[in-house]
Design a protein around this motif. Structure first.
Motif, PDB file in Angstrom:
ATOM      1  N   ASN A  75       0.833  -1.200   0.000  1.00 26.59           N
ATOM      2  CA  ASN A  75       0.000   0.000   0.000  1.00 26.59           C
ATOM      3  C   ASN A  75       0.875   1.261   0.000  1.00 26.59           C
ATOM      4  O   ASN A  75       0.598   2.199   0.749  1.00 26.59           O
ATOM      5  N   LEU A  76       1.916   1.263  -0.825  1.00 25.05           N
ATOM      6  CA  LEU A  76       2.869   2.371  -0.823  1.00 25.05           C
ATOM      7  C   LEU A  76       2.217   3.718  -1.131  1.00 25.05           C
ATOM      8  O   LEU A  76       2.563   4.726  -0.529  1.00 25.05           O
ATOM      9  N   ARG A  77       1.281   3.746  -2.067  1.00 26.46           N
ATOM     10  CA  ARG A  77       0.654   5.024  -2.433  1.00 26.46           C
ATOM     11  C   ARG A  77      -0.006   5.692  -1.238  1.00 26.46           C
ATOM     12  O   ARG A  77       0.189   6.874  -0.996  1.00 26.46           O
ATOM     13  N   ALA A  78      -0.776   4.936  -0.513  1.00 24.95           N
ATOM     14  CA  ALA A  78      -1.485   5.504   0.635  1.00 24.95           C
ATOM     15  C   ALA A  78      -0.508   5.891   1.742  1.00 24.95           C
ATOM     16  O   ALA A  78      -0.614   6.970   2.327  1.00 24.95           O
ATOM     17  N   MET A 132       9.281   3.141  -4.381  1.00 25.21           N
ATOM     18  CA  MET A 132       9.043   4.260  -3.466  1.00 25.21           C
ATOM     19  C   MET A 132       9.251   5.591  -4.189  1.00 25.21           C
ATOM     20  O   MET A 132       8.438   6.516  -4.039  1.00 25.21           O
ATOM     21  N   ALA A 133      10.321   5.687  -4.961  1.00 22.67           N
ATOM     22  CA  ALA A 133      10.611   6.931  -5.680  1.00 22.67           C
ATOM     23  C   ALA A 133       9.514   7.265  -6.676  1.00 22.67           C
ATOM     24  O   ALA A 133       9.128   8.431  -6.826  1.00 22.67           O
ATOM     25  N   VAL A 134       8.987   6.261  -7.350  1.00 22.67           N
ATOM     26  CA  VAL A 134       7.899   6.488  -8.298  1.00 22.67           C
ATOM     27  C   VAL A 134       6.686   7.062  -7.581  1.00 22.67           C
ATOM     28  O   VAL A 134       6.094   8.053  -8.022  1.00 22.67           O
ATOM     29  N   VAL A 135       6.348   6.504  -6.437  1.00 25.09           N
ATOM     30  CA  VAL A 135       5.199   6.996  -5.660  1.00 25.09           C
ATOM     31  C   VAL A 135       5.482   8.428  -5.186  1.00 25.09           C
ATOM     32  O   VAL A 135       4.591   9.287  -5.231  1.00 25.09           O
ATOM     33  N   LEU A 136       6.693   8.694  -4.729  1.00 23.96           N
ATOM     34  CA  LEU A 136       7.014  10.032  -4.232  1.00 23.96           C
ATOM     35  C   LEU A 136       6.975  11.093  -5.338  1.00 23.96           C
ATOM     36  O   LEU A 136       6.794  12.275  -5.047  1.00 23.96           O
TER      37      LEU A 136
END
Length: 141
Positions: A75-78, A132-136
């Protein structure tokens, strides 16, 4: 995104460094500032020559965020949404800096864990940190 084996590698490495977030994070920042001095512009609150306490404090915050991401890998996005907002809208960090942080972090992991940080673990961590970098960077406009 990640296979069961990759998740296991990520958890295994995190178990090896858990409780030492400040030390790993401070070394990450030292390496980042040494190899990529232009990144210091995003850490002005640390001053031109941050002392060890500042590096430990900020490094710990950085790695605590990684620890939360490890816990909630599905659930990295949230989980990373508040950090994405902060980096994109408030701090305005150039997203080209995230791969530099990833690279320095993997060097820190390899230097400390040595033989325990296998090629498979490195590949899993690279994939995870890139995720993680993509989500950030998704909130950049």
């Amino acid at each position: 995104m990640l296979s069961a084996q990759e998740r296991a590698h990520i958890a295994q490495v995190w178990d090896l460094i858990a409780g030492q977030e400040a030390l790993f994070g401070a070394e990450l920042l030292r390496r980042l500032f040494t190899v990529y001095p232009s990144t210091k512009v995003y850490f002005r609150h640390l001053g031109d020559h941050p002392d060890e306490v500042q590096l430990l404090n900020h490094g710990q915050r950085m790695l605590q965020a990684v620890g939360v991401a490890v816990q909630y890998v599905d659930n990295l996005r949230a989980v990373l949404s508040p950090l994405a907002d902060l980096h994109a809208q408030v701090l305005r960090v150039d997203p080209t800096n995230f791969p530099l942080v990833i690279q320095c972090f993997q060097v820190v992991l390899a230097s400390h864990l040595q033989d325990e940080f296998t090629v498979e673990m490195q590949a899993s961590w690279d994939k995870f940190l890139t995720g993680m970098a993509v989500v950030l960077t998704e909130k950049y406009r």
